[in-house]
Design a protein around this motif. Structure first.
Motif, mmCIF file in Angstrom:
data_model
loop_
_atom_site.group_PDB
_atom_site.id
_atom_site.type_symbol
_atom_site.label_atom_id
_atom_site.label_comp_id
_atom_site.label_asym_id
_atom_site.label_seq_id
_atom_site.Cartn_x
_atom_site.Cartn_y
_atom_site.Cartn_z
ATOM 1 N N GLY A 1 0.801 -1.204 0.000
ATOM 2 C CA GLY A 1 0.000 0.000 0.000
ATOM 3 C C GLY A 1 0.833 1.252 0.000
ATOM 4 N N CYS A 2 2.025 1.216 -0.559
ATOM 5 C CA CYS A 2 2.821 2.409 -0.825
ATOM 6 C C CYS A 2 3.510 2.959 0.397
ATOM 7 N N ALA A 3 3.555 2.217 1.504
ATOM 8 C CA ALA A 3 4.241 2.725 2.672
ATOM 9 C C ALA A 3 5.733 2.531 2.530
ATOM 10 N N SER A 4 6.499 3.519 3.027
ATOM 11 C CA SER A 4 7.932 3.313 3.137
ATOM 12 C C SER A 4 8.188 2.415 4.332
ATOM 13 N N PRO A 5 9.260 1.629 4.345
ATOM 14 C CA PRO A 5 9.592 0.851 5.531
ATOM 15 C C PRO A 5 9.803 1.780 6.716
ATOM 16 N N PRO A 6 9.382 1.393 7.923
ATOM 17 C CA PRO A 6 9.601 2.250 9.074
ATOM 18 C C PRO A 6 11.065 2.635 9.189
ATOM 19 N N PRO A 7 11.388 3.942 9.191
ATOM 20 C CA PRO A 7 12.792 4.340 9.166
ATOM 21 C C PRO A 7 13.617 3.818 10.325
ATOM 22 N N GLU A 8 12.976 3.539 11.471
ATOM 23 C CA GLU A 8 13.748 3.092 12.617
ATOM 24 C C GLU A 8 14.150 1.621 12.500
ATOM 25 N N ALA A 9 13.464 0.865 11.649
ATOM 26 C CA ALA A 9 13.730 -0.568 11.561
ATOM 27 C C ALA A 9 14.734 -0.846 10.461
ATOM 28 N N PHE B 1 10.284 15.409 3.815
ATOM 29 C CA PHE B 1 11.537 15.655 4.523
ATOM 30 C C PHE B 1 11.331 16.645 5.673
ATOM 31 N N GLU B 2 10.072 16.978 5.953
ATOM 32 C CA GLU B 2 9.771 18.008 6.948
ATOM 33 C C GLU B 2 8.704 17.509 7.925
ATOM 34 N N HIS B 3 8.409 18.364 8.898
ATOM 35 C CA HIS B 3 7.296 18.164 9.823
ATOM 36 C C HIS B 3 7.419 16.884 10.646
ATOM 37 N N GLY B 4 8.642 16.355 10.787
ATOM 38 C CA GLY B 4 8.819 15.155 11.583
ATOM 39 C C GLY B 4 8.462 13.868 10.878
ATOM 40 N N TYR B 5 8.060 13.948 9.610
ATOM 41 C CA TYR B 5 7.694 12.747 8.852
ATOM 42 C C TYR B 5 8.806 12.432 7.870
ATOM 43 N N LEU B 6 9.943 12.051 8.392
ATOM 44 C CA LEU B 6 11.139 11.894 7.587
ATOM 45 C C LEU B 6 11.067 10.645 6.717
ATOM 46 N N TYR B 7 11.209 10.837 5.401
ATOM 47 C CA TYR B 7 11.169 9.767 4.402
ATOM 48 C C TYR B 7 9.851 8.986 4.457
ATOM 49 N N ASN B 8 8.816 9.581 4.958
ATOM 50 C CA ASN B 8 7.537 8.883 5.172
ATOM 51 C C ASN B 8 6.413 9.716 4.593
ATOM 52 N N HIS B 9 6.098 9.483 3.315
ATOM 53 C CA HIS B 9 5.039 10.273 2.684
ATOM 54 C C HIS B 9 3.652 9.786 3.062
ATOM 55 N N ARG B 10 3.529 8.558 3.469
ATOM 56 C CA ARG B 10 2.213 7.947 3.607
ATOM 57 C C ARG B 10 1.339 8.611 4.668
ATOM 58 N N ASP B 11 1.953 9.193 5.689
ATOM 59 C CA ASP B 11 1.184 9.810 6.770
ATOM 60 C C ASP B 11 1.062 11.321 6.623
ATOM 61 N N SER B 12 1.675 11.892 5.606
ATOM 62 C CA SER B 12 1.777 13.345 5.505
ATOM 63 C C SER B 12 0.724 13.930 4.588
ATOM 64 N N LEU B 13 0.048 14.983 5.051
ATOM 65 C CA LEU B 13 -0.885 15.740 4.220
ATOM 66 C C LEU B 13 -0.422 17.176 4.037
ATOM 67 N N TRP B 14 0.881 17.419 4.247
ATOM 68 C CA TRP B 14 1.443 18.725 3.939
ATOM 69 C C TRP B 14 1.729 18.809 2.437
ATOM 70 N N ASP B 15 1.987 20.015 1.972
ATOM 71 C CA ASP B 15 2.159 20.207 0.535
ATOM 72 C C ASP B 15 3.369 19.474 -0.026
ATOM 73 N N SER B 16 4.335 19.131 0.820
ATOM 74 C CA SER B 16 5.495 18.377 0.344
ATOM 75 C C SER B 16 5.097 17.039 -0.255
#
Length: 467
Positions: free
Chosen positions: A24-32, A297-312
């Motif tokens: 479903g287009c999620a990036s792998p969790p960056p911490e794992a 790359f902003e708002h604390g959602y690093l490399y994670n587009h799936r949860d972001s609704l900002w213009d980035s």
């Protein structure tokens, strides 16, 4: 300077959510960390087969034109508009700019969802993501209307898709409806899950060059999705480091500058792949280049587009060229990716579709909606919603948090207004009402598919959460 941290992992307690994370287009969790499987060259086990899709319910609008044109759709998956030189960014995209010389650039194109499968379904049907249902969890769409490929095929087009990422494999999303050729076979690497863009382009251009008559070609390029590993010389074109990191490297906040440099290298690489596609298409083909969503790359959602609704992640590149498109034109009105469907049908000379929710970008006789709605992580308890006008943005996060931004004075969305702007305050309720009113566009819910145990073990090894 804003403190940026990687988001937490996404624990999954249900099988359906596992599949959502996998395809479903999620990036792998960056911490794992990414862990190699014993045979990392092997394909993951195939998903259970889907039931054949029923015949689409067509509602044509108008008649086919006397002259019809071939269609080329190019998807630059995960590409932000503001990182391309065509939109003023650092990544050099001279071939995209040449395409704009022939056609039109849309400065404010907005996606309805920062996920690959559902975003592409909206592009190919002109209806918003939630009407398709939980595509990643079921492997297909609930929408009962036709896709662009099904319409084109019905009017004698040869149709083919060339897929660069596992998220659009036909078992994953069912987007193969209407395509004579759906080239998604690749030895997907377990730590990458993307197919080299050069291979995708070579196969697409070869197919186009061999066709007689009208064609619909879809080219999906996944290179700009994480992990960012552009080929030379693009790996060091913008990098303040040593180019591509070693296999298995998991970036964090300290690596942000180097990761953005590699990301920009990926975009420049994608641009370098355009000439053979444009040449194979020829001057009498309708060409649409777009992205399904951007990158965070902003708002604390690093490399994670799936949860972001900002213009980035919501503002994407959108360029049209070909017969009927005014050359060297720039449109600054806010538009949505669902608008591509009626626009391409109109430009190619094919009948419209009454169920489409989008509007023709060039010839609509309707006033354009001033607000675009977007969603993130639908069908989960972590879903969120946004409403965007040219002036304001409102974000409803789960549970119960709201954010507001004045985009004209704060385009980077750094200053939360503390409340939803008044002009957008009722948009979530309006969206919910519209969804209920659109229920007639859906077939009955599809049954979620079980996931093979071997696939679950691979996903756990890759850090996609726990059962």
């Amino acid at each position: 300077m804003e403190q940026i941290s990687a988001p937490p992992g996404y624990p999954a307690n249900e099988m359906g959510l596992f599949l959502l994370l996998f395809i479903g287009c999620a990036s792998p969790p960056p911490e794992a960390p990414l862990v190699e499987t014993p045979n990392r060259e092997a394909l993951p086990p195939p998903l259970p087969p889907r039931a054949p899709a029923p015949e689409p319910d067509r509602s044509p609008v108008g008649q086919p034109a006397e002259a019809q044109y071939s269609i080329l759709l190019i998807s630059w998956d995960t590409v932000r508009a503001d990182h391309t030189s065509a939109y003023g960014g650092r990544a050099e995209t001279p071939h995209l700019e040449k395409l704009v010389e022939r056609g039109a650039l849309f400065e404010n194109a907005i996606t309805h969802i920062p996920e690959t499968a559902l975003s592409h379904w909206s592009v190919f049907t002109g209806v918003e993501p939630e009407l398709h249902g939980d595509v990643p969890g079921t492997g297909g769409s609930r929408y009962r209307g036709p896709t662009l490929a099904e319409i084109a095929k019905a009017y004698g087009y040869n149709t083919a898709a060339f897929i660069g990422g596992v998220t659009l494999a036909k078992e994953a999303c069912g987007l193969d409806r209407g395509f004579d050729v759906y080239d998604d076979r690749h030895n997907w690497e377990s730590t990458d899950l993307k197919r080299p863009g050069q291979d995708v382009v070579d196969r697409a251009a070869d197919w186009m060059n061999k066709q007689n008559g009208k064609t619909l070609t879809f080219v999906h390029l996944f290179d700009a999705h994480t992990p960012y590993r552009p080929p030379p010389p693009f790996d060091t074109r913008y990098a303040p480091g040593q180019g591509n990191p070693p296999e298995g490297f998991t970036p964090g906040p300290a690596d942000l500058e180097s990761q953005i440099a590699l990301y920009d290298g990926e975009i420049a690489y994608l641009d370098s792949l355009l000439p053979p596609l444009i040449e194979a298409a020829g001057p009498d083909t309708i060409i649409a280049l777009f992205s399904d969503h951007g990158e965070s790359f902003e708002h604390g959602y690093l490399y994670n587009h799936r949860d972001s609704l900002w213009d980035s992640t919501l503002k994407v590149p959108l360029v049209l060229a070909g017969p009927g498109v005014p050359p060297k034109s720039v449109f600054d009105q806010q538009v949505a990716l669902t608008d591509l469907f009626p626009t391409v049908l109109s430009l190619s000379g094919l009948p419209g579709e009454a169920k489409s929710q989008g509007q023709d970008l060039l010839n609509s006789d309707k006033s354009r909606p001033p607000i675009v709605h977007s969603i993130a992580r639908p069908f989960t308890e972590h879903s969120s919603f946004s409403a965007r006008s040219r002036q304001f943005k409102g974000i409803w996060k789960s549970p119960g948090t709201t954010l507001g931004y004045a985009l004209e004075t704060d385009p980077d969305e750094r200053l939360d207004l503390g409340e939803i702007p008044v002009s957008l305050a009722q948009e979530k309720e309006r969206y919910s009402t519209r969804l209920k009113e659109s229920a007639s566009l859906q077939r009955k819910a599809l049954i979620p598919r079980p996931i093979p145990e071997e696939t679950i073990q691979q996903l756990e090894a890759l850090g996609y959460g726990e059962r």
